[in-house]
Motif scaffolding. Structure first.
Motif, PDB file in Angstrom:
ATOM      1  N   PRO A  25      -0.723  -5.591 -14.264  1.00  0.00           N
ATOM      2  CA  PRO A  25      -1.880  -6.366 -13.835  1.00  0.00           C
ATOM      3  C   PRO A  25      -2.957  -5.485 -13.195  1.00  0.00           C
ATOM      4  CG  PRO A  25      -0.107  -6.588 -12.237  1.00  0.00           C
ATOM      5  CD  PRO A  25       0.446  -5.785 -13.383  1.00  0.00           C
ATOM      6  N   SER A  26      -4.148  -6.035 -13.123  1.00  0.00           N
ATOM      7  CA  SER A  26      -5.241  -5.356 -12.428  1.00  0.00           C
ATOM      8  C   SER A  26      -4.909  -5.275 -10.940  1.00  0.00           C
ATOM      9  CB  SER A  26      -6.549  -6.107 -12.641  1.00  0.00           C
ATOM     10  OG  SER A  26      -6.788  -6.328 -14.014  1.00  0.00           O
ATOM     11  N   PHE A  27      -5.604  -4.405 -10.236  1.00  0.00           N
ATOM     12  CA  PHE A  27      -5.352  -4.191  -8.808  1.00  0.00           C
ATOM     13  C   PHE A  27      -6.679  -4.057  -8.080  1.00  0.00           C
ATOM     14  CE2 PHE A  27      -4.822  -0.698  -5.539  1.00  0.00           C
ATOM     15  CZ  PHE A  27      -4.265  -1.504  -4.548  1.00  0.00           C
ATOM     16  N   GLY A  28      -6.823  -4.812  -6.990  1.00  0.00           N
ATOM     17  CA  GLY A  28      -8.028  -4.633  -6.193  1.00  0.00           C
ATOM     18  C   GLY A  28      -8.584  -5.915  -5.614  1.00  0.00           C
ATOM     19  N   ASP A  29      -9.868  -5.868  -5.313  1.00  0.00           N
ATOM     20  CA  ASP A  29     -10.579  -6.895  -4.581  1.00  0.00           C
ATOM     21  C   ASP A  29     -11.146  -7.941  -5.554  1.00  0.00           C
ATOM     22  OD1 ASP A  29     -12.319  -8.371  -3.000  1.00  0.00           O
ATOM     23  OD2 ASP A  29     -13.175  -6.624  -1.989  1.00  0.00           O
ATOM     24  N   PRO A  30     -10.785  -9.229  -5.418  1.00  0.00           N
ATOM     25  CA  PRO A  30     -11.328 -10.240  -6.323  1.00  0.00           C
ATOM     26  C   PRO A  30     -12.836 -10.426  -6.188  1.00  0.00           C
ATOM     27  CG  PRO A  30     -10.033 -11.257  -4.567  1.00  0.00           C
ATOM     28  CD  PRO A  30      -9.799  -9.785  -4.469  1.00  0.00           C
TER      29      PRO A  30
END
Length: 214
Positions: A38-43
């Motif tokens: 999955p992607s990782f970080g700030d929505p």
């Protein structure tokens, strides 16, 4: 709106060769993540970094993009230096490291053999990238790592790769006011051969941050 979710299911069945490789890795290393990373970080990210695909011993092992392989060392160090990350990166998804105003994803979500997805696999996975882009309401700039990510971002916006030929530091205007900035991939090969230096990489990311927050 995309019919696809922003994240592929961990056991995504769409690419038979990648499924076979995933199953092979699962038999060899049953404790690894072994799935579509999955992607990782700030929505609320204003900057999206798009890589190629999970490395077998990187995101395929840890479940977090660029975590556990050499490319992540430079990527995460640069993000932190530019104030886009907090914490201590320890190449472990449980290290508490977080991104601020940025997110990382991949053009292809499953690890490919020899780090080389086929054109068909890239195209099959692109709807997830398109959905990821749609799901980031504040996105202003996209930093593509390598030519495959560069071309995938263009195609995800309905543009042909001929709209902007890949090159280090190349910028391209995208629909809806976003800008694509591309860099050589921060792979071990590129950094060891000095095709890409830490300074070159930081310069492009600094530009991407300026576009995201300017």
């Amino acid at each position: 709106m995309s019919e696809y979710p922003p994240e592929a299911p961990k056991d995504c069945p769409l690419c038979p060769r990648l499924v076979g490789y995933r199953e092979q890795n699962k038999r060899a290393e049953p404790t690894w993540f072994n799935g579509a990373a999955p992607s990782f970080g700030d929505p609320d990210a204003r900057l999206l970094v798009v890589g190629l695909a999970p490395g077998r011993g990187g995101a395929n092992r840890t479940g977090r993009p660029f975590t556990g392989d050499y490319a992540g060392d430079l990527l995460y160090a640069t993000l932190k230096k530019l104030g886009l990350a907090e914490g201590e990166y320890r190449a472990d998804p449980n290290d508490g490291f977080t991104l601020k105003g940025a997110m990382i994803t991949n053009a292809v979500r499953c690890a490919p053999p020899e780090n080389k997805p086929t054109p068909a696999e890239i195209a099959t996975c692109r709807p997830f990238l398109s959905a990821r882009l749609e799901a980031l309401p504040n996105l202003r700039a996209i930093m593509a790592l390598g030519s495959i990510a560069h071309d995938s971002v263009l195609r995800a916006h309905g543009l042909k790769p001929t709209a902007a030929k890949f090159g280090h530091g190349v910028e391209a205007a995208l629909p809806n006011g976003r800008t694509l900035v591309s860099s050589y991939h921060c792979s071990r090969y590129n950094t060891q051969t000095r095709r890409l230096t830490a300074e070159m990489f930081e310069a492009v990311m600094t530009r991407a941050k300026a576009l995201a927050y300017g």
